[in-house]
Design a protein around this motif. Sequence first.
Motif, PDB file in Angstrom:
ATOM      1  N   GLU A 136      40.326  41.638  50.917  1.00 32.38           N
ATOM      2  CA  GLU A 136      38.977  41.103  51.140  1.00 32.38           C
ATOM      3  C   GLU A 136      37.968  42.211  51.411  1.00 32.38           C
ATOM      4  O   GLU A 136      36.869  42.202  50.856  1.00 32.38           O
ATOM      5  N   GLU A 137      38.343  43.145  52.244  1.00 31.48           N
ATOM      6  CA  GLU A 137      37.435  44.242  52.589  1.00 31.48           C
ATOM      7  C   GLU A 137      37.124  45.103  51.360  1.00 31.48           C
ATOM      8  O   GLU A 137      35.967  45.462  51.106  1.00 31.48           O
ATOM      9  N   LEU A 138      38.156  45.412  50.592  1.00 33.88           N
ATOM     10  CA  LEU A 138      37.960  46.239  49.406  1.00 33.88           C
ATOM     11  C   LEU A 138      37.135  45.508  48.348  1.00 33.88           C
ATOM     12  O   LEU A 138      36.234  46.087  47.734  1.00 33.88           O
ATOM     13  N   ALA A 139      37.396  44.220  48.152  1.00 32.95           N
ATOM     14  CA  ALA A 139      36.628  43.427  47.183  1.00 32.95           C
ATOM     15  C   ALA A 139      35.163  43.364  47.583  1.00 32.95           C
ATOM     16  O   ALA A 139      34.270  43.498  46.736  1.00 32.95           O
ATOM     17  N   SER A 140      34.896  43.203  48.871  1.00 35.81           N
ATOM     18  CA  SER A 140      33.507  43.177  49.343  1.00 35.81           C
ATOM     19  C   SER A 140      32.822  44.512  49.093  1.00 35.81           C
ATOM     20  O   SER A 140      31.654  44.562  48.706  1.00 35.81           O
ATOM     21  N   TRP A 141      33.553  45.593  49.288  1.00 38.79           N
ATOM     22  CA  TRP A 141      32.986  46.916  49.036  1.00 38.79           C
ATOM     23  C   TRP A 141      32.670  47.084  47.547  1.00 38.79           C
ATOM     24  O   TRP A 141      31.589  47.509  47.170  1.00 38.79           O
ATOM     25  N   PHE A 142      33.633  46.741  46.679  1.00 37.02           N
ATOM     26  CA  PHE A 142      33.424  46.861  45.234  1.00 37.02           C
ATOM     27  C   PHE A 142      32.234  46.041  44.764  1.00 37.02           C
ATOM     28  O   PHE A 142      31.499  46.455  43.870  1.00 37.02           O
ATOM     29  N   ALA A 143      32.042  44.864  45.349  1.00 39.44           N
ATOM     30  CA  ALA A 143      30.975  43.961  44.908  1.00 39.44           C
ATOM     31  C   ALA A 143      29.594  44.575  45.048  1.00 39.44           C
ATOM     32  O   ALA A 143      28.682  44.220  44.301  1.00 39.44           O
ATOM     33  N   ASP A 144      29.425  45.495  45.968  1.00 43.91           N
ATOM     34  CA  ASP A 144      28.103  46.081  46.214  1.00 43.91           C
ATOM     35  C   ASP A 144      27.978  47.534  45.782  1.00 43.91           C
ATOM     36  O   ASP A 144      27.052  48.218  46.198  1.00 43.91           O
ATOM     37  N   HIS A 145      28.905  48.011  44.954  1.00 47.05           N
ATOM     38  CA  HIS A 145      28.851  49.412  44.541  1.00 47.05           C
ATOM     39  C   HIS A 145      28.949  49.547  43.022  1.00 47.05           C
ATOM     40  O   HIS A 145      29.543  48.705  42.351  1.00 47.05           O
ATOM     41  N   ARG A 146      28.369  50.604  42.527  1.00 43.58           N
ATOM     42  CA  ARG A 146      28.431  50.909  41.093  1.00 43.58           C
ATOM     43  C   ARG A 146      29.881  51.135  40.681  1.00 43.58           C
ATOM     44  O   ARG A 146      30.712  51.513  41.493  1.00 43.58           O
ATOM     45  N   GLY A 147      30.154  50.913  39.421  1.00 42.01           N
ATOM     46  CA  GLY A 147      31.499  51.137  38.904  1.00 42.01           C
ATOM     47  C   GLY A 147      32.361  49.891  38.912  1.00 42.01           C
ATOM     48  O   GLY A 147      33.501  49.933  38.476  1.00 42.01           O
ATOM     49  N   LEU A 148      31.824  48.778  39.380  1.00 41.02           N
ATOM     50  CA  LEU A 148      32.606  47.535  39.445  1.00 41.02           C
ATOM     51  C   LEU A 148      33.131  47.136  38.072  1.00 41.02           C
ATOM     52  O   LEU A 148      34.247  46.649  37.950  1.00 41.02           O
ATOM     53  N   TRP A 149      32.354  47.361  37.035  1.00 41.89           N
ATOM     54  CA  TRP A 149      32.707  46.875  35.704  1.00 41.89           C
ATOM     55  C   TRP A 149      33.431  47.895  34.849  1.00 41.89           C
ATOM     56  O   TRP A 149      33.744  47.640  33.695  1.00 41.89           O
ATOM     57  N   ILE A 150      33.718  49.060  35.397  1.00 45.93           N
ATOM     58  CA  ILE A 150      34.473  50.058  34.662  1.00 45.93           C
ATOM     59  C   ILE A 150      35.946  49.769  34.900  1.00 45.93           C
ATOM     60  O   ILE A 150      36.437  49.853  36.029  1.00 45.93           O
ATOM     61  N   GLU A 151      36.643  49.433  33.841  1.00 43.29           N
ATOM     62  CA  GLU A 151      38.030  48.970  33.979  1.00 43.29           C
ATOM     63  C   GLU A 151      39.018  50.067  34.353  1.00 43.29           C
ATOM     64  O   GLU A 151      39.970  49.812  35.027  1.00 43.29           O
ATOM     65  N   ASP A 152      38.813  51.295  33.897  1.00 46.85           N
ATOM     66  CA  ASP A 152      39.812  52.322  34.138  1.00 46.85           C
ATOM     67  C   ASP A 152      39.592  53.104  35.419  1.00 46.85           C
ATOM     68  O   ASP A 152      40.352  53.981  35.741  1.00 46.85           O
ATOM     69  N   GLN A 153      38.540  52.760  36.158  1.00 45.85           N
ATOM     70  CA  GLN A 153      38.311  53.420  37.445  1.00 45.85           C
ATOM     71  C   GLN A 153      38.570  52.415  38.554  1.00 45.85           C
ATOM     72  O   GLN A 153      38.404  51.222  38.365  1.00 45.85           O
ATOM     73  N   THR A 154      38.941  52.918  39.699  1.00 48.76           N
ATOM     74  CA  THR A 154      39.153  52.020  40.841  1.00 48.76           C
ATOM     75  C   THR A 154      38.197  52.306  41.981  1.00 48.76           C
ATOM     76  O   THR A 154      38.212  51.621  42.972  1.00 48.76           O
ATOM     77  N   THR A 155      37.398  53.333  41.845  1.00 49.96           N
ATOM     78  CA  THR A 155      36.402  53.607  42.897  1.00 49.96           C
ATOM     79  C   THR A 155      35.052  53.848  42.302  1.00 49.96           C
ATOM     80  O   THR A 155      34.885  53.966  41.139  1.00 49.96           O
TER      81      THR A 155
END
Length: 155
Positions: A136-155
Amino acid sequence: MESTQLHARRQLDDRCESVRALGDLGRPNKGWIRAVRDALGMSGSELAARMGVSQQVLSEIERNERQSTVRLETLSRAAEAMDCELVYALIPRTTLEETVRAQALRKAVRLLAHVVHHGRLEAQEVAEDELAAQLEELASWFADHRGLWIEDQTT
């Protein structure tokens, strides 16, 4: 404080809510230009004249619409010639917030799957409730940061 992205998603979700059903409208088999023209009882030569093009060009325009290659400017001219409004919109299938949340969760699961795998190899497994909280914490972080839609990156 609400992030700029979240605020923008919520505003656009509110605007799209009233027209979401239009996403199911579907283009008529012969295209909108031909369907409206036929319903108006307007011949191809009449519409062509109103648009200032030849009947051959109108046939090409109607074919391009059926093939999804017609230009918006051309659709706008046809609409105007038939006293119609051209409505152009990208209507999300769900809310933008739900789309972002689902993508953030997928990305978080992919990242944490590696962590869980390595933890098992090292006999350092994380408890289910701890893993769920991290997800949950990681998903919330991803939701508000660039790179969410890049499939081969995780950060």
